[in-house]
Design a protein around this motif. Structure first.
Motif: not given
Length: 120
Positions: A6-11, A13-19, A28-36
């Motif tokens: 799950e966390l690998e997929t979330a990471v 997704e961040v890389l795919w959104r901003d290639p 981390l900054d992107v992911l921490n808007t939804e989790r800590d």
């Protein structure tokens, strides 16, 4: 995503959104808007993704910058291929899938199959 947690997929997704190349802190900054999450957690996940071949990395000073090595579309297509390969009756699965697609998706599949037939 097949083969990713799950966390690998979330990471990914961040890389795919901003290639563009991204540091651990950027992800981390992107992911921490939804989790800590801790910095070291994201760093470990990116290291694991690098080891698995999902991302490449390049040194930037003391840190790395990471880039996805495959597109989201390639990853999803590969996951579908693995699912088909793992079933005893792939034809039945394909037929059920074909019956579930929208008219637009059906047209895309028809064009792709026509292109494949023309290439052979």
């Amino acid at each position: 995503m097949q083969g990713l947690g799950e966390l690998e997929t979330a990471v990914m997704e961040v890389l795919w959104r901003d290639p563009g190349p991204q540091r651990v802190r950027d992800v981390l900054d992107v992911l921490n808007t939804e989790r800590d999450l801790a910095y070291t957690t994201v760093m470990t996940v990116l290291d694991n993704l690098h080891r698995k071949g999902w991302v490449s990395r390049e040194r930037d000073g003391r840190a790395y910058r990471y880039v996805a090595t495959r597109s989201r579309e390639d990853a999803v297509a590969n996951a579908l291929r693995e699912l088909l390969d793992s079933t005893k009756d792939p034809e039945s699965v394909l037929l059920r899938f074909a019956r579930s697609v929208s008219p637009r998706e059906s047209e895309v599949l028809r064009r792709a199959l026509d292109d494949t037939a023309a290439d052979q």
